[in-house]
Design a protein around this motif. Structure first.
Motif, PDB file in Angstrom:
ATOM      1  N   TYR A 112     -18.005 -15.939   9.628  1.00 44.05           N
ATOM      2  CA  TYR A 112     -17.378 -14.695   9.180  1.00 44.05           C
ATOM      3  C   TYR A 112     -17.754 -14.427   7.730  1.00 44.05           C
ATOM      4  O   TYR A 112     -17.804 -15.363   6.920  1.00 44.05           O
ATOM      5  CB  TYR A 112     -15.864 -14.824   9.318  1.00 44.05           C
ATOM      6  N   HIS A 149     -10.534 -22.671  20.354  1.00 36.68           N
ATOM      7  CA  HIS A 149     -11.461 -23.671  19.807  1.00 36.68           C
ATOM      8  C   HIS A 149     -10.964 -24.227  18.471  1.00 36.68           C
ATOM      9  O   HIS A 149     -11.328 -25.339  18.094  1.00 36.68           O
ATOM     10  CB  HIS A 149     -12.877 -23.098  19.680  1.00 36.68           C
ATOM     11  N   HIS A 199     -11.402  -2.409  11.016  1.00 33.95           N
ATOM     12  CA  HIS A 199     -11.886  -3.089   9.816  1.00 33.95           C
ATOM     13  C   HIS A 199     -13.393  -3.279   9.934  1.00 33.95           C
ATOM     14  O   HIS A 199     -13.882  -3.822  10.933  1.00 33.95           O
ATOM     15  CB  HIS A 199     -11.189  -4.452   9.727  1.00 33.95           C
ATOM     16  N   ALA A 257      -7.799 -18.382  18.311  1.00 33.16           N
ATOM     17  CA  ALA A 257      -8.646 -18.834  19.407  1.00 33.16           C
ATOM     18  C   ALA A 257      -8.436 -20.322  19.686  1.00 33.16           C
ATOM     19  O   ALA A 257      -8.093 -21.091  18.793  1.00 33.16           O
ATOM     20  CB  ALA A 257     -10.109 -18.561  19.082  1.00 33.16           C
ATOM     21  N   MET A 302     -11.261 -16.912  21.986  1.00 29.18           N
ATOM     22  CA  MET A 302     -12.532 -16.832  21.267  1.00 29.18           C
ATOM     23  C   MET A 302     -13.163 -15.460  21.468  1.00 29.18           C
ATOM     24  O   MET A 302     -13.175 -14.939  22.578  1.00 29.18           O
ATOM     25  CB  MET A 302     -13.478 -17.933  21.785  1.00 29.18           C
ATOM     26  N   LEU A 303     -13.672 -14.921  20.382  1.00 28.18           N
ATOM     27  CA  LEU A 303     -14.272 -13.596  20.472  1.00 28.18           C
ATOM     28  C   LEU A 303     -15.659 -13.676  21.125  1.00 28.18           C
ATOM     29  O   LEU A 303     -16.362 -14.673  20.984  1.00 28.18           O
ATOM     30  CB  LEU A 303     -14.438 -12.991  19.068  1.00 28.18           C
ATOM     31  N   LEU A 323      -5.350 -10.045  -1.550  1.00 32.76           N
ATOM     32  CA  LEU A 323      -4.850 -10.778  -0.380  1.00 32.76           C
ATOM     33  C   LEU A 323      -5.710 -10.483   0.830  1.00 32.76           C
ATOM     34  O   LEU A 323      -6.195  -9.367   1.006  1.00 32.76           O
ATOM     35  CB  LEU A 323      -3.422 -10.324  -0.023  1.00 32.76           C
ATOM     36  N   TYR A 330      -4.097  -9.419  12.227  1.00 32.85           N
ATOM     37  CA  TYR A 330      -2.637  -9.279  12.230  1.00 32.85           C
ATOM     38  C   TYR A 330      -2.054  -9.615  13.597  1.00 32.85           C
ATOM     39  O   TYR A 330      -0.943  -9.206  13.918  1.00 32.85           O
ATOM     40  CB  TYR A 330      -2.256  -7.844  11.846  1.00 32.85           C
ATOM     41  N   GLU A 344     -18.003 -16.677  19.737  1.00 34.83           N
ATOM     42  CA  GLU A 344     -17.648 -16.667  18.308  1.00 34.83           C
ATOM     43  C   GLU A 344     -18.128 -17.912  17.560  1.00 34.83           C
ATOM     44  O   GLU A 344     -18.482 -17.834  16.380  1.00 34.83           O
ATOM     45  CB  GLU A 344     -16.117 -16.549  18.210  1.00 34.83           C
ATOM     46  N   ILE A 345     -18.142 -19.078  18.227  1.00 40.65           N
ATOM     47  CA  ILE A 345     -18.500 -20.312  17.511  1.00 40.65           C
ATOM     48  C   ILE A 345     -19.947 -20.318  17.027  1.00 40.65           C
ATOM     49  O   ILE A 345     -20.317 -21.171  16.242  1.00 40.65           O
ATOM     50  CB  ILE A 345     -18.228 -21.585  18.362  1.00 40.65           C
ATOM     51  N   THR A 401      -8.008  -5.072  13.778  1.00 41.19           N
ATOM     52  CA  THR A 401      -7.304  -6.309  13.410  1.00 41.19           C
ATOM     53  C   THR A 401      -5.915  -6.399  14.036  1.00 41.19           C
ATOM     54  O   THR A 401      -5.238  -7.414  13.867  1.00 41.19           O
ATOM     55  CB  THR A 401      -7.171  -6.441  11.878  1.00 41.19           C
ATOM     56  N   ARG A 407       0.832  -1.202   0.000  1.00 34.14           N
ATOM     57  CA  ARG A 407       0.000   0.000   0.000  1.00 34.14           C
ATOM     58  C   ARG A 407       0.869   1.255   0.000  1.00 34.14           C
ATOM     59  O   ARG A 407       0.460   2.293  -0.508  1.00 34.14           O
ATOM     60  CB  ARG A 407      -0.934  -0.008   1.232  1.00 34.14           C
ATOM     61  N   ARG A 426     -13.908  -4.041  13.855  1.00 34.04           N
ATOM     62  CA  ARG A 426     -12.954  -4.772  14.698  1.00 34.04           C
ATOM     63  C   ARG A 426     -11.561  -4.252  14.402  1.00 34.04           C
ATOM     64  O   ARG A 426     -11.209  -3.980  13.253  1.00 34.04           O
ATOM     65  CB  ARG A 426     -13.040  -6.271  14.413  1.00 34.04           C
ATOM     66  N   ARG A 481      -9.371  -6.758  -1.761  1.00 35.25           N
ATOM     67  CA  ARG A 481      -9.888  -6.412  -0.442  1.00 35.25           C
ATOM     68  C   ARG A 481      -8.883  -5.486   0.235  1.00 35.25           C
ATOM     69  O   ARG A 481      -7.692  -5.516  -0.066  1.00 35.25           O
ATOM     70  CB  ARG A 481     -10.089  -7.682   0.395  1.00 35.25           C
ATOM     71  N   ASP A 482      -9.398  -4.675   1.191  1.00 38.64           N
ATOM     72  CA  ASP A 482      -8.519  -3.701   1.850  1.00 38.64           C
ATOM     73  C   ASP A 482      -7.489  -4.398   2.741  1.00 38.64           C
ATOM     74  O   ASP A 482      -6.393  -3.899   2.913  1.00 38.64           O
ATOM     75  CB  ASP A 482      -9.338  -2.724   2.690  1.00 38.64           C
ATOM     76  N   ASN A 483      -7.855  -5.521   3.346  1.00 32.11           N
ATOM     77  CA  ASN A 483      -6.958  -6.246   4.254  1.00 32.11           C
ATOM     78  C   ASN A 483      -6.373  -5.293   5.291  1.00 32.11           C
ATOM     79  O   ASN A 483      -5.176  -5.253   5.544  1.00 32.11           O
ATOM     80  CB  ASN A 483      -5.849  -6.940   3.461  1.00 32.11           C
ATOM     81  N   THR A 484      -7.242  -4.529   5.898  1.00 26.52           N
ATOM     82  CA  THR A 484      -6.854  -3.427   6.771  1.00 26.52           C
ATOM     83  C   THR A 484      -6.100  -3.892   8.009  1.00 26.52           C
ATOM     84  O   THR A 484      -6.494  -4.867   8.651  1.00 26.52           O
ATOM     85  CB  THR A 484      -8.137  -2.698   7.250  1.00 26.52           C
ATOM     86  N   ARG A 499      -2.638  -2.325  -4.844  1.00 28.15           N
ATOM     87  CA  ARG A 499      -3.621  -3.166  -4.158  1.00 28.15           C
ATOM     88  C   ARG A 499      -3.480  -4.598  -4.634  1.00 28.15           C
ATOM     89  O   ARG A 499      -3.269  -4.846  -5.823  1.00 28.15           O
ATOM     90  CB  ARG A 499      -5.043  -2.681  -4.493  1.00 28.15           C
ATOM     91  N   ASP A 512      -7.852  -7.574  17.711  1.00 28.44           N
ATOM     92  CA  ASP A 512      -9.085  -8.372  17.599  1.00 28.44           C
ATOM     93  C   ASP A 512     -10.213  -7.835  18.477  1.00 28.44           C
ATOM     94  O   ASP A 512     -11.255  -8.478  18.617  1.00 28.44           O
ATOM     95  CB  ASP A 512      -8.847  -9.860  17.896  1.00 28.44           C
TER      96      ASP A 512
END
Lengths: 419, 99
Positions: free
Chosen positions: B19, A314, B53, A312, B1-2, A257, A307, B14-15, B73, A249, B71, B46-49, A254, B76
């Protein structure tokens, strides 16, 4: 610095003198004002690319910039599985190029990367699995990649801990075995490439974050702004895995990914019990045993982009459910530690090793959950692409434009899971 | 887990959720008029911010409805959730919404 060669004699001599006298394996370099080529990202792929730029393409002034420490990203966080049994001809050529390079990498680098072709066995649990596995086997053989079908009894003979009883939730109906597949010592790959590149004059610069990319009047790449000052270079290769979107970026590029956390875990070390690599895409678990004795276990990514280099619990629980069903004797093992890395995933689960719209800027990314296996091949092809400003025939299909032009290499659909 | 606050059901683990990727990507109003580059952008880019996000979630094991979340990123932490079709909350307002 004079480079010490490793040999049995050198090991014996140092051993008898109390292992004193080993020198650092590479210099702590400081950035020079300008280089012929700069690689952004000091993992196995980036260090390897720098090595091949110096070794095979004669570039004398090459630097690797790493924001953290070398090998601290996905190179040091993966489950070290090496295989090339991909469905499509383009992928088979790409990954088999890497497998062939793994075979003599320790000799080439004079550094023991502990490549162990102990066999990768991928299990089939359903009729669909059996059909897909056999299709892969036939496709692989057409492409010169070894892969063979095993009936359940043969699978257990190859991997005695495997539970092939038919009273489990997903019984083993057979397996596809690639005997040339296996594992390697992941850290040693980064260290071996770093040492070999350093010996050829490559500057490996850690704690150096790229914060900006400067272009000349024609729009070509001219220099990098970094946390350690301005560095001029007309060729820049970005090999930054999960952070590739962020770095690219800076140049206004872009990419298709998304970055996801991928977790792995290891058990307490035990005596040698597990002779090969076993993978199950359907119930989603991978397992092998390291030379230290730990069982190394991995699976799929977490659900959401992130990132954070963690995930998690689970996800790991789900993986261990599968492991405990396939290998009931491991139910009483304790898990020692788990961790996460950030993997950059493309829509078709195939990588990008390509030129970008910015002249002089190249990208090697999108290896998703399976980049380690490709390290030497990826590095070799990326160096070629950067040095000649055109792709090698093997990586020519792996462009960014394939998404615009509709030439996807859809290993995502072929495997039906992340891999 | 969120722990995710479904706008319809409240906080759930989260389960219970699936998503749905980056939010606020509208299907082109006149698909026939798009060139290849615009299709590529819609389908694949995608922005993959790295940071805050906006993303879709579906409460697939609950009410079954889609909604959006903001959220971070890098941590989280979920800063806000809001109904599909509503505009993305701005950050100042988000801080007040955050628990």
């Amino acid at each position: 610095m004079s480079r010490q060669r490793f040999s049995a004699l050198a090991l014996l001599r140092r051993g008898l003198s109390g292992h004193r006298g080993w020198l650092p394996q590479w210099r702590k370099a400081s950035p020079q004002p300008a280089y012929d080529a700069v690689i952004v990202g000091g993992g196995g792929h980036g260090l390897g690319a720098a090595y091949y730029l110096a070794k095979e393409h004669g570039l004398s002034r090459v630097a690797v910039l790493e924001k953290g420490w070398i090998g601290g990203g996905n190179t040091g966080r993966n489950t070290t599985i090496i295989r090339s049994n991909y469905l499509f001809a383009e992928s088979a050529a790409l990954y088999d190029h890497a497998v062939k390079m793994w075979e003599d990498l320790s000799q080439v680098l004079n550094y023991n990367v502990m490549f162990s072709p102990r066999g990768v066995m991928m299990l089939a649990h359903t009729v669909h699995d059996v059909q897909v596995s056999k299709r892969h086997i036939h496709a692989n053989r057409c492409n010169g990649v070894d892969n063979e079908w095993l009936e359940p009894e043969e699978a257990r003979a190859f991997c005695p801990p495997l539970n092939i009883s038919d009273n489990i939730r997903y019984p083993v109906l057979g397996a596809a075995l690639q005997r040339r597949g296996g594992t390697a010592r992941h850290d040693a790959v980064a260290w071996g490439y770093a040492r070999a590149a350093d010996a050829l004059g490559v500057d490996i610069i850690e704690n150096c974050e790229v914060t900006g990319m400067l272009k000349d009047a024609s729009g070509a790449i001219e220099a990098l702004e970094t946390s350690r000052g301005l560095i001029r270079a007309r060729k820049v290769g970005v090999s930054a895995a999960g952070s590739t979107s962020v770095v690219m970026r800076l140049a206004g590029v872009r990419l298709p990914l998304e970055s996801y956390p991928l977790q792995a875990l290891v058990s307490e070390p035990v005596k040698p019990i597990f002779p090969c690599v076993v993978m199950s895409n359907t119930i989603h678990a991978y397992i092998s045993q390291s030379d230290k004795g730990e069982l190394v276990i991995g699976a799929g990514t977490d659900a959401y982009t992130s990132y954070t280099q963690r995930g998690a619990l689970h996800i790991n629980t789900h993986t261990l459910d599968a492991i405990c069903e396939l290998f009931p004797q491991f139910r009483r093992l304790r898990m020692l530690r788990n961790w996460g890395g950030v993997v950059d995933v493309t829509p078709d689960r195939s990588p990008l090793i390509a030129k970008t719209p910015v002249p002089g800027l190249y990208v090697n990314c999108g290896w998703g959950t399976g980049g380690f296996k490709a390290t030497p091949g990826s590095a070799h092809l990326f160096a070629w692409t950067m040095a000649r400003d055109e792709p090698h025939p093997i990586n020519a299909p792996f462009t960014i434009e394939r998404f615009r032009d509709g030439y996807l290499i859809d290993e995502a659909a072929a495997a039906a899971v992340a891999h | 887990m969120l722990l995710i606050a479904c706008p319809y059901c409240g906080e759930r683990p989260e389960i219970e959720f699936a998503y749905g990727g980056q939010a606020h990507i509208a299907r082109p109003a006149r698909p026939a008029e798009l060139d290849d580059a615009a299709w590529t952008e819609f389908l694949y880019m995608r922005d993959n911010t790295k940071g805050v996000h906006a993303e879709r979630w579906r409460h697939s094991h609950g009410c079954g409805r889609f909604f959006n979340a903001l959220r971070d990123t890098t941590t989280d932490r979920i800063l806000a959730t809001y109904e599909t079709g509503k505009p993305r909350p701005d950050l100042g307002a988000t801080r007040e919404l955050a628990p």
